[in-house]
Design an enzyme around this catalytic site. Structure first.
Site, PDB file in Angstrom:
ATOM      1  N   CYS A  50      21.253  51.505 -56.229  1.00  0.00           N
ATOM      2  CA  CYS A  50      20.091  52.197 -56.796  1.00  0.00           C
ATOM      3  C   CYS A  50      20.516  53.122 -57.933  1.00  0.00           C
ATOM      4  CB  CYS A  50      19.377  52.988 -55.696  1.00  0.00           C
ATOM      5  SG  CYS A  50      17.987  53.941 -56.304  1.00  0.00           S
TER       6      CYS A  50
ATOM      7  N   CYS B  41      18.620  56.461 -58.134  1.00  0.00           N
ATOM      8  CA  CYS B  41      19.068  57.463 -57.159  1.00  0.00           C
ATOM      9  C   CYS B  41      20.400  58.083 -57.591  1.00  0.00           C
ATOM     10  CB  CYS B  41      19.275  56.851 -55.777  1.00  0.00           C
ATOM     11  SG  CYS B  41      18.027  55.666 -55.284  1.00  0.00           S
ATOM     12  N   ASP B  42      21.314  57.280 -58.140  1.00  0.00           N
ATOM     13  CA  ASP B  42      22.703  57.731 -58.273  1.00  0.00           C
ATOM     14  C   ASP B  42      23.216  57.892 -59.699  1.00  0.00           C
ATOM     15  OD1 ASP B  42      22.819  57.725 -55.524  1.00  0.00           O
ATOM     16  OD2 ASP B  42      23.561  55.675 -55.391  1.00  0.00           O
TER      17      ASP B  42
END
Ligand SMILES: Cc1cc2nc3c(=O)[nH]c(=O)nc-3n(C[C@H](O)[C@H](O)[C@H](O)COP(=O)(O)OP(=O)(O)OC[C@H]3O[C@@H](n4cnc5c(N)ncnc54)[C@H](O)[C@@H]3O)c2cc1C
Length: 307
Positions: free
Chosen positions: A133, A136-137
């Protein structure tokens, strides 16, 4: 046992659209989500192809709006994992980690999850340099050197997105052409921070505490070589989330639920919508459409049950 007219499994675009249509038809509606709202759509920074947002919208924002809309009409949410569905006459009992719930109609909108690469080091370094993801990261990789694996829309889209953070992004693809749509390919080819390694597969992800390098293989020449990286993002396809309905509804050989065009499965009162079902185009717009169709036919089914 709490009873509802309709229970929906999953709060991605398909589940939220089904919840909206169901609740707005004045059916008591429960939607059950095991992680967080938005499903896969919430893992992408920009959705450019959902009609109505001329300049794009972020996945988390779009799906938060979808949820708010469904809740406005009375849909209720339960944070739990569905473990199975049991048939009891016309009732469908949904078994979850927070108890059992009953309805005459269940809409399965459990979507799909990323496929694993399956190479050594992938599991070991998950969340320590291995990610599925970028939204997300990506922020953890400011100024870093990252690798993206895959050649489809998600891989190319997320590789371009990562260049906003990382100094260098290397896209590794096992073939010599990308599967991604033309507009994404053009964007990738024009991006100076993005390098593409063609005909290449990842053999091993290596590190001590965190990912430090990968061992790669050129599948045409057979050459094996290493590249130092700070992180690796994997987008090599999807597998449907259908473990909990195996043996209940008909699945195709890849595990996707087989439905008709009205989203009906082989079991009366059980529908499937979105990425979890066998179909050609897995996108937010088709997931939302499936959810609406499933809820519409669920309403007709409930009317027939009470006649
Ligand atoms: C990186 C990435 C970028 C993308 N970019 C785009 C884009 O730009 N445009 C576009 O149109 N599409 C895009 N897509 C595809 C799009 O996100 C999906 O097609 C869409 O999210 C499918 O919606 P869905 O509701 O069917 O399933 P999902 O989004 O997969 O949602 C399913 C939900 O069900 C939940 N769930 C699963 N099993 C259970 C269970 N047992 N109990 C309870 N809950 C469960 C999951 O946690 C999840 O929240 C992208 C996908 C990815 C991964």
């Amino acid at each position: 046992m709490e009873r509802y007219d309709v229970i929906i499994i999953g709060a991605g675009p398909a589940g939220l659209s089904a919840a909206l249509y169901s609740a707005r038809s004045k059916l008591s509606t429960l939607y059950i989500e095991k992680l967080s709202t938005g499903g896969q759509a919430a893992t992408t920074d920009e959705i450019e192809n959902y009609p109505g947002f001329a300049h794009g919208i972020s996945g988390p924002e779009l799906t938060a709006q979808m949820e708010e809309q469904a809740k406005r009409f009375g849909a209720k949410k339960l944070l739990a994992e569905v473990k199975g569905i049991e048939l009891a006459g016309a009732d469908r009992i949904v078994k979850t980690t927070k108890g059992n719930f009953v309805a005459k109609v269940v809409i399965i909108a459990s979507g799909a999850a990323p496929k694993l690469l399956g190479c050594p080091g992938e599991q070991e370094f998950r969340s320590r340099g291995v990610s599925y993801c970028a939204t997300c990261d990506a922020a953890f990789y400011e100024g870093a050197n990252v690798m993206v694996v895959g050649g489809g829309d998600s891989a190319v889209e997320e590789a371009c997105y990562l260049t906003k953070f990382a100094d260098k992004v290397t896209l590794v693809h096992r073939r010599d052409t990308l599967r991604a749509t033309k507009v994404l390919q053009e964007r990738a080819f024009a991006n100076e921070k993005l390098e593409i390694l063609w005909n290449t597969v990842v053999e091993e992800i290596i590190g001590t505490d965190v990912v430090e390098k990968v061992r790669l293989k050129n599948v045409v020449t057979g050459e094996v070589f290493e590249r130092e990286i700070d992180g690796i993002f994997i987008y090599v396809g999807l597998k449907p989330n259908t473990e909990f309905v195996k043996g209940l509804v008909n699945l195709d050989e890849q595990g996707y639920i087989i439905t008709d065009e009205n989203m009906r499965t082989n079991i009366p009162g059980i529908y499937a919508a979105g990425d979890v079902r066998q179909k050609l185009l897995r996108q937010v717009v088709t997931a939302a459409a499936d959810g609406a169709i499933a809820a519409y036919h669920a309403e007709k089914y409930l009317e027939e049950c009470t006649e």
